[in-house]
Design a protein around this motif. Sequence first.
Motif, PDB file in Angstrom:
ATOM      1  N   LEU A  98       0.829  -1.194   0.000  1.00  0.00           N
ATOM      2  CA  LEU A  98       0.000   0.000   0.000  1.00  0.00           C
ATOM      3  C   LEU A  98       0.870   1.253   0.000  1.00  0.00           C
ATOM      4  O   LEU A  98       0.597   2.212  -0.723  1.00  0.00           O
ATOM      5  CB  LEU A  98      -0.921   0.000   1.222  1.00  0.00           C
ATOM      6  CG  LEU A  98      -1.855   1.215   1.347  1.00  0.00           C
ATOM      7  CD1 LEU A  98      -2.804   1.281   0.153  1.00  0.00           C
ATOM      8  CD2 LEU A  98      -2.643   1.147   2.644  1.00  0.00           C
ATOM      9  N   GLY A  99       1.939   1.249   0.810  1.00  0.00           N
ATOM     10  CA  GLY A  99       2.845   2.389   0.846  1.00  0.00           C
ATOM     11  C   GLY A  99       3.512   2.608  -0.499  1.00  0.00           C
ATOM     12  O   GLY A  99       3.718   3.749  -0.928  1.00  0.00           O
ATOM     13  N   PHE A 100       3.844   1.521  -1.189  1.00  0.00           N
ATOM     14  CA  PHE A 100       4.463   1.622  -2.511  1.00  0.00           C
ATOM     15  C   PHE A 100       3.516   2.270  -3.504  1.00  0.00           C
ATOM     16  O   PHE A 100       3.907   3.159  -4.273  1.00  0.00           O
ATOM     17  CB  PHE A 100       4.881   0.232  -2.987  1.00  0.00           C
ATOM     18  CG  PHE A 100       5.471   0.210  -4.362  1.00  0.00           C
ATOM     19  CD1 PHE A 100       6.615   0.930  -4.658  1.00  0.00           C
ATOM     20  CD2 PHE A 100       4.874  -0.542  -5.371  1.00  0.00           C
ATOM     21  CE1 PHE A 100       7.155   0.912  -5.941  1.00  0.00           C
ATOM     22  CE2 PHE A 100       5.421  -0.570  -6.647  1.00  0.00           C
ATOM     23  CZ  PHE A 100       6.560   0.163  -6.930  1.00  0.00           C
ATOM     24  N   ARG A 101       2.262   1.858  -3.481  1.00  0.00           N
ATOM     25  CA  ARG A 101       1.292   2.422  -4.425  1.00  0.00           C
ATOM     26  C   ARG A 101       0.924   3.858  -4.074  1.00  0.00           C
ATOM     27  O   ARG A 101       0.794   4.703  -4.965  1.00  0.00           O
ATOM     28  CB  ARG A 101       0.038   1.554  -4.471  1.00  0.00           C
ATOM     29  CG  ARG A 101       0.238   0.227  -5.196  1.00  0.00           C
ATOM     30  CD  ARG A 101      -1.064  -0.534  -5.352  1.00  0.00           C
ATOM     31  NE  ARG A 101      -0.842  -1.810  -6.009  1.00  0.00           N
ATOM     32  CZ  ARG A 101      -0.890  -2.007  -7.324  1.00  0.00           C
ATOM     33  NH1 ARG A 101      -1.175  -0.992  -8.125  1.00  0.00           N
ATOM     34  NH2 ARG A 101      -0.667  -3.190  -7.842  1.00  0.00           N
ATOM     35  N   MET A 102       0.746   4.141  -2.810  1.00  0.00           N
ATOM     36  CA  MET A 102       0.325   5.484  -2.407  1.00  0.00           C
ATOM     37  C   MET A 102       1.398   6.535  -2.677  1.00  0.00           C
ATOM     38  O   MET A 102       1.094   7.714  -2.859  1.00  0.00           O
ATOM     39  CB  MET A 102      -0.058   5.494  -0.929  1.00  0.00           C
ATOM     40  CG  MET A 102      -1.301   4.698  -0.603  1.00  0.00           C
ATOM     41  SD  MET A 102      -2.787   5.299  -1.461  1.00  0.00           S
ATOM     42  CE  MET A 102      -3.002   6.898  -0.705  1.00  0.00           C
ATOM     43  N   THR A 103       2.678   6.125  -2.683  1.00  0.00           N
ATOM     44  CA  THR A 103       3.762   7.077  -2.945  1.00  0.00           C
ATOM     45  C   THR A 103       4.242   7.010  -4.385  1.00  0.00           C
ATOM     46  O   THR A 103       5.167   7.736  -4.761  1.00  0.00           O
ATOM     47  CB  THR A 103       4.947   6.811  -2.006  1.00  0.00           C
ATOM     48  OG1 THR A 103       5.422   5.466  -2.190  1.00  0.00           O
ATOM     49  CG2 THR A 103       4.542   6.998  -0.550  1.00  0.00           C
ATOM     50  N   CYS A 104       3.644   6.149  -5.203  1.00  0.00           N
ATOM     51  CA  CYS A 104       4.026   5.982  -6.600  1.00  0.00           C
ATOM     52  C   CYS A 104       3.827   7.294  -7.361  1.00  0.00           C
ATOM     53  O   CYS A 104       2.840   8.000  -7.165  1.00  0.00           O
ATOM     54  CB  CYS A 104       3.173   4.877  -7.219  1.00  0.00           C
ATOM     55  SG  CYS A 104       3.250   4.784  -9.018  1.00  0.00           S
ATOM     56  N   TYR A 105       4.756   7.619  -8.258  1.00  0.00           N
ATOM     57  CA  TYR A 105       4.668   8.868  -9.009  1.00  0.00           C
ATOM     58  C   TYR A 105       3.396   8.922  -9.843  1.00  0.00           C
ATOM     59  O   TYR A 105       2.736   9.966  -9.917  1.00  0.00           O
ATOM     60  CB  TYR A 105       5.887   9.020  -9.927  1.00  0.00           C
ATOM     61  CG  TYR A 105       7.179   9.180  -9.181  1.00  0.00           C
ATOM     62  CD1 TYR A 105       7.415  10.310  -8.396  1.00  0.00           C
ATOM     63  CD2 TYR A 105       8.172   8.207  -9.249  1.00  0.00           C
ATOM     64  CE1 TYR A 105       8.598  10.459  -7.704  1.00  0.00           C
ATOM     65  CE2 TYR A 105       9.363   8.347  -8.560  1.00  0.00           C
ATOM     66  CZ  TYR A 105       9.571   9.473  -7.787  1.00  0.00           C
ATOM     67  OH  TYR A 105      10.741   9.624  -7.097  1.00  0.00           O
ATOM     68  N   TYR A 106       3.026   7.810 -10.470  1.00  0.00           N
ATOM     69  CA  TYR A 106       1.815   7.820 -11.282  1.00  0.00           C
ATOM     70  C   TYR A 106       0.570   7.978 -10.407  1.00  0.00           C
ATOM     71  O   TYR A 106      -0.318   8.768 -10.726  1.00  0.00           O
ATOM     72  CB  TYR A 106       1.697   6.536 -12.110  1.00  0.00           C
ATOM     73  CG  TYR A 106       0.361   6.461 -12.809  1.00  0.00           C
ATOM     74  CD1 TYR A 106       0.130   7.214 -13.963  1.00  0.00           C
ATOM     75  CD2 TYR A 106      -0.694   5.706 -12.302  1.00  0.00           C
ATOM     76  CE1 TYR A 106      -1.101   7.195 -14.601  1.00  0.00           C
ATOM     77  CE2 TYR A 106      -1.922   5.686 -12.929  1.00  0.00           C
ATOM     78  CZ  TYR A 106      -2.119   6.426 -14.081  1.00  0.00           C
ATOM     79  OH  TYR A 106      -3.348   6.426 -14.687  1.00  0.00           O
ATOM     80  N   TYR A 107       0.491   7.210  -9.321  1.00  0.00           N
ATOM     81  CA  TYR A 107      -0.685   7.303  -8.465  1.00  0.00           C
ATOM     82  C   TYR A 107      -0.799   8.671  -7.804  1.00  0.00           C
ATOM     83  O   TYR A 107      -1.904   9.153  -7.538  1.00  0.00           O
ATOM     84  CB  TYR A 107      -0.649   6.213  -7.394  1.00  0.00           C
ATOM     85  CG  TYR A 107      -1.162   4.882  -7.870  1.00  0.00           C
ATOM     86  CD1 TYR A 107      -2.475   4.737  -8.312  1.00  0.00           C
ATOM     87  CD2 TYR A 107      -0.352   3.754  -7.886  1.00  0.00           C
ATOM     88  CE1 TYR A 107      -2.957   3.521  -8.753  1.00  0.00           C
ATOM     89  CE2 TYR A 107      -0.819   2.533  -8.330  1.00  0.00           C
ATOM     90  CZ  TYR A 107      -2.121   2.423  -8.755  1.00  0.00           C
ATOM     91  OH  TYR A 107      -2.597   1.215  -9.200  1.00  0.00           O
ATOM     92  N   ARG A 108       0.342   9.292  -7.517  1.00  0.00           N
ATOM     93  CA  ARG A 108       0.277  10.652  -6.957  1.00  0.00           C
ATOM     94  C   ARG A 108      -0.479  11.558  -7.913  1.00  0.00           C
ATOM     95  O   ARG A 108      -1.392  12.297  -7.507  1.00  0.00           O
ATOM     96  CB  ARG A 108       1.688  11.215  -6.753  1.00  0.00           C
ATOM     97  CG  ARG A 108       2.494  10.545  -5.676  1.00  0.00           C
ATOM     98  CD  ARG A 108       3.776  11.319  -5.462  1.00  0.00           C
ATOM     99  NE  ARG A 108       4.871  10.445  -5.095  1.00  0.00           N
ATOM    100  CZ  ARG A 108       6.107  10.861  -4.858  1.00  0.00           C
ATOM    101  NH1 ARG A 108       6.391  12.139  -4.956  1.00  0.00           N
ATOM    102  NH2 ARG A 108       7.056  10.005  -4.538  1.00  0.00           N
ATOM    103  N   LYS A 109      -0.098  11.551  -9.185  1.00  0.00           N
ATOM    104  CA  LYS A 109      -0.786  12.382 -10.168  1.00  0.00           C
ATOM    105  C   LYS A 109      -2.270  12.036 -10.232  1.00  0.00           C
ATOM    106  O   LYS A 109      -3.123  12.930 -10.275  1.00  0.00           O
ATOM    107  CB  LYS A 109      -0.153  12.184 -11.541  1.00  0.00           C
ATOM    108  CG  LYS A 109      -0.777  13.066 -12.626  1.00  0.00           C
ATOM    109  CD  LYS A 109      -0.343  12.655 -14.011  1.00  0.00           C
ATOM    110  CE  LYS A 109      -1.085  11.413 -14.477  1.00  0.00           C
ATOM    111  NZ  LYS A 109      -0.847  11.112 -15.915  1.00  0.00           N
ATOM    112  N   ALA A 110      -2.559  10.740 -10.185  1.00  0.00           N
ATOM    113  CA  ALA A 110      -3.944  10.299 -10.303  1.00  0.00           C
ATOM    114  C   ALA A 110      -4.797  10.802  -9.144  1.00  0.00           C
ATOM    115  O   ALA A 110      -5.858  11.393  -9.356  1.00  0.00           O
ATOM    116  CB  ALA A 110      -3.997   8.770 -10.384  1.00  0.00           C
ATOM    117  N   TYR A 111      -4.331  10.570  -7.896  1.00  0.00           N
ATOM    118  CA  TYR A 111      -5.217  10.979  -6.801  1.00  0.00           C
ATOM    119  C   TYR A 111      -5.058  12.445  -6.427  1.00  0.00           C
ATOM    120  O   TYR A 111      -5.956  13.033  -5.832  1.00  0.00           O
ATOM    121  CB  TYR A 111      -5.078  10.060  -5.578  1.00  0.00           C
ATOM    122  CG  TYR A 111      -3.753  10.016  -4.861  1.00  0.00           C
ATOM    123  CD1 TYR A 111      -3.319  11.066  -4.085  1.00  0.00           C
ATOM    124  CD2 TYR A 111      -2.973   8.863  -4.904  1.00  0.00           C
ATOM    125  CE1 TYR A 111      -2.113  10.996  -3.397  1.00  0.00           C
ATOM    126  CE2 TYR A 111      -1.770   8.778  -4.224  1.00  0.00           C
ATOM    127  CZ  TYR A 111      -1.343   9.853  -3.468  1.00  0.00           C
ATOM    128  OH  TYR A 111      -0.154   9.785  -2.783  1.00  0.00           O
TER     129      TYR A 111
END
Length: 273
Positions: A98-111
């Motif tokens: 979860l920490g990997f996804r929440m700090t992911c560069y792509y997911y940051r832009k998304a959320y």
Amino acid sequence: MASTDHGVTSPGRAHIEARTLRQDRWWQAPLTTFVVFSAFVVYATVRAFMGRDYYASPYLSPFYSPCLGDCVEGASDFGQPFAWWPLSAALIILVFPLGFRMTCYYYRKAYYRAFWLSPPACGVAEPHQAYSGETRFPLILQNVHRWFWYAAVLVGLVLTFDTVLAFRPMPAEYALGDGETSGIHMGLGTLLMIANIVFIWLYTLSCHSCRHVVGGRLRHFSRHPVRYRLWTWVSRLNESHGKWAWYSLFSVAIVDLYIFLLATGTIQDVRFF
């Protein structure tokens, strides 16, 4: 920069009353992200706190892998060092993927766009008056993404091991014929786990942090041909990082749902051999 003098309301910008001059349906992408991502968060949260119906031999839900807490029989392949843990076993390890996804560069832009509207789309004014980027708490914690990447690699290795175990012969109570087990098991769950681990690795290895790990801080690629080849390969994967992010998000939820339905007796595994 932490100043109200920068952004769409700064004195140097043209004064336009409209939020945007775009005529297309720019709101569809952030709305879709908001709905899909929210649905996944709700589903994953419910499943993580359930603490049951996560193992249907030989399948173990990726939400509970590795199962290190007080797990059902057959679900722990690495022991139960946290058997004393009073809550769901999923809560012990989910913090890492979860920490990997929440700090992911792509997911940051998304959320950032879908939830914080910062900004909701290109060429669309955001409602915030100040902008501090990721220089303050809590967003400054996004900088630990690279360390979560190392943890994600370990999680990927464990999920790969689970996928291999999905080929194990079935227990006698699930066997075909007169109680005899086959030498190998292949079912729909096996195929789903294979697809999931492929998407997990494509997402993990296409990460910007992986690109930096294999090729960053080098002055001369010509002196490091192996790392250059790896960097080139990861860079190609990185072009589709957003696609792998979504595919792996869906695949991990589908595998967990399939195993949940098996564990509750709602459906039977589709056996091939």
